[in-house]
Structures are given as C-alpha cells and as structure tokens.
Write a protein that holds these residues in place. Structure first.
Motif, PDB file in Angstrom:
ATOM      1  N   LEU A 137      75.750  77.252  80.292  1.00  0.00           N
ATOM      2  CA  LEU A 137      76.190  77.139  81.682  1.00  0.00           C
ATOM      3  C   LEU A 137      76.045  78.464  82.424  1.00  0.00           C
ATOM      4  O   LEU A 137      75.666  78.489  83.604  1.00  0.00           O
ATOM      5  N   ALA A 138      76.341  79.567  81.752  1.00  0.00           N
ATOM      6  CA  ALA A 138      76.184  80.878  82.382  1.00  0.00           C
ATOM      7  C   ALA A 138      74.712  81.139  82.698  1.00  0.00           C
ATOM      8  O   ALA A 138      74.379  81.639  83.781  1.00  0.00           O
ATOM      9  N   THR A 139      73.837  80.788  81.783  1.00  0.00           N
ATOM     10  CA  THR A 139      72.401  80.965  82.001  1.00  0.00           C
ATOM     11  C   THR A 139      71.924  80.089  83.142  1.00  0.00           C
ATOM     12  O   THR A 139      71.145  80.537  83.998  1.00  0.00           O
ATOM     13  N   LEU A 140      72.381  78.871  83.170  1.00  0.00           N
ATOM     14  CA  LEU A 140      72.012  77.964  84.257  1.00  0.00           C
ATOM     15  C   LEU A 140      72.520  78.499  85.595  1.00  0.00           C
ATOM     16  O   LEU A 140      71.804  78.460  86.601  1.00  0.00           O
ATOM     17  N   GLY A 141      73.727  79.012  85.618  1.00  0.00           N
ATOM     18  CA  GLY A 141      74.272  79.589  86.841  1.00  0.00           C
ATOM     19  C   GLY A 141      73.468  80.777  87.329  1.00  0.00           C
ATOM     20  O   GLY A 141      73.207  80.923  88.524  1.00  0.00           O
ATOM     21  N   LEU A 142      73.049  81.639  86.398  1.00  0.00           N
ATOM     22  CA  LEU A 142      72.218  82.780  86.781  1.00  0.00           C
ATOM     23  C   LEU A 142      70.857  82.317  87.296  1.00  0.00           C
ATOM     24  O   LEU A 142      70.302  82.911  88.223  1.00  0.00           O
TER      25      LEU A 142
END
Length: 57
Positions: free
Chosen positions: A11-16
């Motif tokens: 999710l953090a990667t997707l958000g970035l």
C-alpha cells in the motif's frame, strides 16, 4: 502476521506511485501554463509597443 507487513509495504508503494503520477501531471500542467503566460506577456508587450507608437504620431 507477515502478510500484514507485505500489505502495508504494498500500500505504501502504491501510494508513492500515485503521488508520483500526480506530480508528473502537475508538472505538465504548470509547464503548459507557463507557456500560456509567456505568450500572453509577449502579446501584451507587443500591444503596448503598438499603442505607444500610435500615440506619438
């Protein structure tokens, strides 16, 4: 429990990634706006020169 960590990292990667895409879109829009402002500035300068030239005669 490890799947929670993987989900958080995903999710953090997707958000970035989303933030990166939005940053690129913003840069493109700002670049286009800068071109429009430059064109308007040149048009105003030309009109001012033309007006100054016609008021002298």
């Amino acid at each position: 429990m490890p799947w929670i960590l993987m989900a958080a990292v995903g999710l953090a990667t997707l958000g970035l990634g989303v933030l990166g895409v939005l940053a690129v879109r913003l840069w493109v829009d700002v670049h286009g706006l800068a071109k429009q402002v430059d064109a308007a500035s040149r048009a105003l300068a030309g009109a001012a020169e033309e007006l100054a030239g016609t008021s002298r005669t």
